[in-house]
Design a protein around this motif. Sequence first.
Motif, mmCIF file in Angstrom:
data_model
loop_
_atom_site.group_PDB
_atom_site.id
_atom_site.type_symbol
_atom_site.label_atom_id
_atom_site.label_comp_id
_atom_site.label_asym_id
_atom_site.label_seq_id
_atom_site.Cartn_x
_atom_site.Cartn_y
_atom_site.Cartn_z
ATOM 1 N N CYS A 256 0.876 -1.186 0.000
ATOM 2 C CA CYS A 256 0.000 0.000 0.000
ATOM 3 C C CYS A 256 0.908 1.229 0.000
ATOM 4 C CB CYS A 256 -0.916 -0.002 1.222
ATOM 5 S SG CYS A 256 -1.980 -1.469 1.359
ATOM 6 N N PRO A 257 1.569 1.517 -1.127
ATOM 7 C CA PRO A 257 2.614 2.550 -1.129
ATOM 8 C C PRO A 257 2.117 3.969 -0.904
ATOM 9 C CG PRO A 257 2.149 1.794 -3.356
ATOM 10 C CD PRO A 257 1.406 0.878 -2.436
ATOM 11 N N ASP A 258 0.812 4.227 -1.064
ATOM 12 C CA ASP A 258 0.296 5.587 -0.917
ATOM 13 C C ASP A 258 -0.370 5.823 0.436
ATOM 14 O OD1 ASP A 258 1.061 6.311 -3.543
ATOM 15 O OD2 ASP A 258 -0.677 5.250 -4.328
ATOM 16 N N VAL A 259 -0.397 4.800 1.290
ATOM 17 C CA VAL A 259 -1.059 4.924 2.590
ATOM 18 C C VAL A 259 -0.109 4.448 3.679
ATOM 19 C CG1 VAL A 259 -3.088 4.307 3.958
ATOM 20 C CG2 VAL A 259 -3.258 4.417 1.461
ATOM 21 N N PHE A 260 0.052 5.251 4.734
ATOM 22 C CA PHE A 260 0.921 4.882 5.847
ATOM 23 C C PHE A 260 0.437 3.570 6.460
ATOM 24 C CE2 PHE A 260 2.525 4.828 10.119
ATOM 25 C CZ PHE A 260 3.782 5.404 10.028
ATOM 26 N N GLY A 261 1.353 2.610 6.581
ATOM 27 C CA GLY A 261 0.968 1.304 7.104
ATOM 28 C C GLY A 261 1.994 0.721 8.037
ATOM 29 N N LEU A 262 1.856 -0.562 8.280
ATOM 30 C CA LEU A 262 2.698 -1.271 9.239
ATOM 31 C C LEU A 262 3.543 -2.312 8.524
ATOM 32 C CD1 LEU A 262 -0.045 -1.898 11.951
ATOM 33 C CD2 LEU A 262 1.603 -0.019 11.880
ATOM 34 N N PRO A 269 -2.269 -0.367 6.050
ATOM 35 C CA PRO A 269 -2.773 0.059 7.359
ATOM 36 C C PRO A 269 -3.811 -0.901 7.930
ATOM 37 C CG PRO A 269 -3.881 1.278 5.627
ATOM 38 C CD PRO A 269 -2.866 0.394 4.941
ATOM 39 N N ASP A 270 -3.934 -0.865 9.245
ATOM 40 C CA ASP A 270 -4.994 -1.569 9.968
ATOM 41 C C ASP A 270 -5.552 -0.565 10.964
ATOM 42 O OD1 ASP A 270 -6.669 -3.294 11.320
ATOM 43 O OD2 ASP A 270 -5.060 -4.256 12.467
ATOM 44 N N THR A 271 -6.443 0.301 10.483
ATOM 45 C CA THR A 271 -6.917 1.440 11.259
ATOM 46 C C THR A 271 -7.539 1.038 12.582
ATOM 47 O OG1 THR A 271 -7.299 2.679 9.214
ATOM 48 C CG2 THR A 271 -8.418 3.467 11.195
ATOM 49 N N ASP A 272 -8.348 -0.024 12.576
ATOM 50 C CA ASP A 272 -9.052 -0.405 13.805
ATOM 51 C C ASP A 272 -8.275 -1.390 14.669
ATOM 52 O OD1 ASP A 272 -9.308 -2.725 12.320
ATOM 53 O OD2 ASP A 272 -11.414 -2.416 11.856
ATOM 54 N N GLY A 273 -7.077 -1.803 14.206
ATOM 55 C CA GLY A 273 -6.225 -2.656 15.032
ATOM 56 C C GLY A 273 -6.771 -4.037 15.289
ATOM 57 N N ASP A 274 -7.550 -4.565 14.346
ATOM 58 C CA ASP A 274 -8.113 -5.893 14.560
ATOM 59 C C ASP A 274 -7.340 -6.994 13.860
ATOM 60 O OD1 ASP A 274 -8.775 -5.375 11.939
ATOM 61 O OD2 ASP A 274 -10.951 -5.482 12.217
ATOM 62 N N GLY A 275 -6.169 -6.626 13.298
ATOM 63 C CA GLY A 275 -5.332 -7.640 12.650
ATOM 64 C C GLY A 275 -5.714 -7.914 11.216
ATOM 65 N N CYS A 283 -15.100 -3.597 7.591
ATOM 66 C CA CYS A 283 -15.415 -2.539 8.556
ATOM 67 C C CYS A 283 -14.091 -1.973 9.071
ATOM 68 C CB CYS A 283 -16.251 -3.087 9.708
ATOM 69 S SG CYS A 283 -17.805 -3.861 9.205
ATOM 70 N N PRO A 284 -13.358 -1.187 8.251
ATOM 71 C CA PRO A 284 -11.997 -0.777 8.610
ATOM 72 C C PRO A 284 -11.890 0.149 9.808
ATOM 73 C CG PRO A 284 -12.740 0.367 6.637
ATOM 74 C CD PRO A 284 -13.769 -0.670 6.940
ATOM 75 N N ASP A 285 -13.006 0.772 10.213
ATOM 76 C CA ASP A 285 -12.954 1.723 11.323
ATOM 77 C C ASP A 285 -13.466 1.140 12.634
ATOM 78 O OD1 ASP A 285 -11.977 3.828 9.669
ATOM 79 O OD2 ASP A 285 -13.996 4.098 8.881
ATOM 80 N N GLY A 288 -13.166 -5.801 14.482
ATOM 81 C CA GLY A 288 -14.012 -6.968 14.265
ATOM 82 C C GLY A 288 -13.224 -8.256 14.325
ATOM 83 N N THR A 289 -13.733 -9.284 13.679
ATOM 84 C CA THR A 289 -13.101 -10.601 13.689
ATOM 85 C C THR A 289 -12.813 -11.046 12.271
ATOM 86 O OG1 THR A 289 -15.209 -11.805 13.594
ATOM 87 C CG2 THR A 289 -14.392 -11.189 15.780
ATOM 88 N N LYS A 290 -11.859 -11.954 12.148
ATOM 89 C CA LYS A 290 -11.513 -12.472 10.826
ATOM 90 C C LYS A 290 -12.695 -13.223 10.215
ATOM 91 C CE LYS A 290 -6.508 -12.774 11.438
ATOM 92 N NZ LYS A 290 -5.322 -13.645 11.421
ATOM 93 N N MET A 291 -13.442 -13.923 11.066
ATOM 94 C CA MET A 291 -14.591 -14.680 10.565
ATOM 95 C C MET A 291 -15.617 -13.759 9.913
ATOM 96 S SD MET A 291 -17.063 -17.300 12.660
ATOM 97 C CE MET A 291 -15.655 -18.330 13.066
ATOM 98 N N MET A 292 -15.727 -12.536 10.451
ATOM 99 C CA MET A 292 -16.680 -11.563 9.934
ATOM 100 C C MET A 292 -16.015 -10.587 8.964
ATOM 101 S SD MET A 292 -19.723 -12.175 11.241
ATOM 102 C CE MET A 292 -19.323 -13.893 10.904
ATOM 103 N N LYS A 293 -14.804 -10.952 8.446
ATOM 104 C CA LYS A 293 -14.066 -10.098 7.511
ATOM 105 C C LYS A 293 -13.800 -8.711 8.094
ATOM 106 C CE LYS A 293 -15.679 -12.477 3.375
ATOM 107 N NZ LYS A 293 -16.343 -12.354 2.062
ATOM 108 N N GLY A 294 -13.495 -8.690 9.394
ATOM 109 C CA GLY A 294 -13.127 -7.442 10.044
ATOM 110 C C GLY A 294 -14.279 -6.683 10.663
ATOM 111 N N CYS A 295 -15.483 -7.205 10.594
ATOM 112 C CA CYS A 295 -16.647 -6.524 11.186
ATOM 113 C C CYS A 295 -16.989 -7.157 12.535
ATOM 114 C CB CYS A 295 -17.849 -6.618 10.251
ATOM 115 S SG CYS A 295 -17.675 -5.622 8.748
ATOM 116 N N PRO A 296 -17.628 -6.385 13.425
ATOM 117 C CA PRO A 296 -18.028 -6.937 14.721
ATOM 118 C C PRO A 296 -19.322 -7.747 14.615
ATOM 119 C CG PRO A 296 -18.580 -4.614 14.621
ATOM 120 C CD PRO A 296 -17.853 -4.936 13.334
ATOM 121 N N ASP A 297 -19.521 -8.661 15.572
ATOM 122 C CA ASP A 297 -20.745 -9.459 15.688
ATOM 123 C C ASP A 297 -21.082 -9.503 17.170
ATOM 124 O OD1 ASP A 297 -22.826 -11.219 15.523
ATOM 125 O OD2 ASP A 297 -21.586 -12.988 15.130
ATOM 126 N N ALA A 298 -21.782 -8.453 17.641
ATOM 127 C CA ALA A 298 -22.008 -8.270 19.077
ATOM 128 C C ALA A 298 -22.747 -9.440 19.710
ATOM 129 C CB ALA A 298 -22.761 -6.959 19.317
#
Length: 473
Positions: A256-262, A269-275, A283-285, A288-298
Amino acid sequence: MKHLNKFFAAAFMFVGLASQAQDSNNPWAISFGVNGVDTQVSARQSPLNQRPRFIELANVSDNWNILPSVSYLSVSRHIGDGFSVGLAGSVNKIDKWSRRPLPTDFNSYTTEVINPGDLSYYAIDANIRYSFMEMIGTKWFDPSLTVGGGYNFFGDASAGTVNGGLGLTFWFTEQVGLQLQSMYKHSFDEYRTINEDVPVHFQHMAGITFKFGGKDTDGDGIYDKDDQCPDVAGLKEFNGCPDTDKDGIQDSADNCPDVFGLAEFNGCPDTDGDGIIDNEDACPDVKGTKMMKGCPDADGDGVADKDDNCPDVKGPKENGGCPWPDTDGDGVNDKDDQCPDVPGTINNNGCPEVSAAVQKALNDYAKTILFDTGKSSIKAQSEKVLADIVGILKEYPNAKFTVEGHTDSVGSDKLNMDLSDSRAASVKNYLVENGIDASRLTSKGYGESKPIDTNKTSAGRANNRRVEINLVK
């Protein structure tokens, strides 16, 4: 100084040729400054072996001839491994000539300095220089050793010399330095006659040196030969390659050469720090979980909150993440409840089950249905009973029933069979005409084959003449 113009023309021609060969990191150098010529070294000699004695070399005021202006120019080319070759030209005016002892006084080591009549001096020298800077591992302190040869003019005298010297350069920047050098020039003239001989002498030089010739196409301060990305401005730590987003990962290795990342995500980048990197995170902001493709499942029902119509209550995906409704509250969800508006049992697919009491009530009513004698037509007074039967059947909309007709033993078997069959069909048709689905009902006559009482008495025969409505299990 009659050859001075020739000397400068040759020197500047050499500089012009040099400027066309810029193909490595600053391979060319130009130096200029002042020079001092000292003839003292060959004026003193031993009467036995006629070898020069190196004494009083630092006696500047007595021995050195210095022209107070720019009086030497040199151009050199680096050829690798610390070696460089060069051409130098210098001019001076000799007004301090160290004279040897008179032939009658060889045992004297004293010399005298005379003015030879303002002799002109100039020299052209070709040299090979070796720098010790890389060997000693510095960037600013540059000692060197020089050997070579030249052609020197003292007034009308001229001769070739073999040269050797030591130098020291202090580099202020990568390309600009202060150069100091002392060169011993040995001529082979046997005498020291003014305007006839060229004496062995020292020439000392001090001046400024400039290195140039390095090519830096992208202007990033890294020369093309060391620049892995010579056409794109980059950073030294990446050998001249860029890091557009300044995340410490060069663009060629950055997904991702145009966006600050890790680094752990190859620069993404991993804005929400969910790996989960943002470009793979639905859900980049929000963490979430990997099973939900980064989205939460309350509610943990396997439906991401963004798609869950009931995010705080577990429910199936097929119902938008909400639990299935159970309108009649019988524990059977409406989608599986064949009687969603009537409480029933799980075993009966949500419909009420016909109990023994209900079954008995049906048959108690059915036994009171009256027919015209010897016919299948129902008497009018039985309509209320039939209406009650219809009401019971409607309470169990999923249940199926068979309407059975029975007779006593009076008459032939065939007649009784036909009569029971037609009476059962007559009751079935009445029920269908009054709102009971025909698919729920069948009818059959059994004649006199299934008596429930004796046929020897009128009361018994009356009991045997009957209609039954029985649940199909």
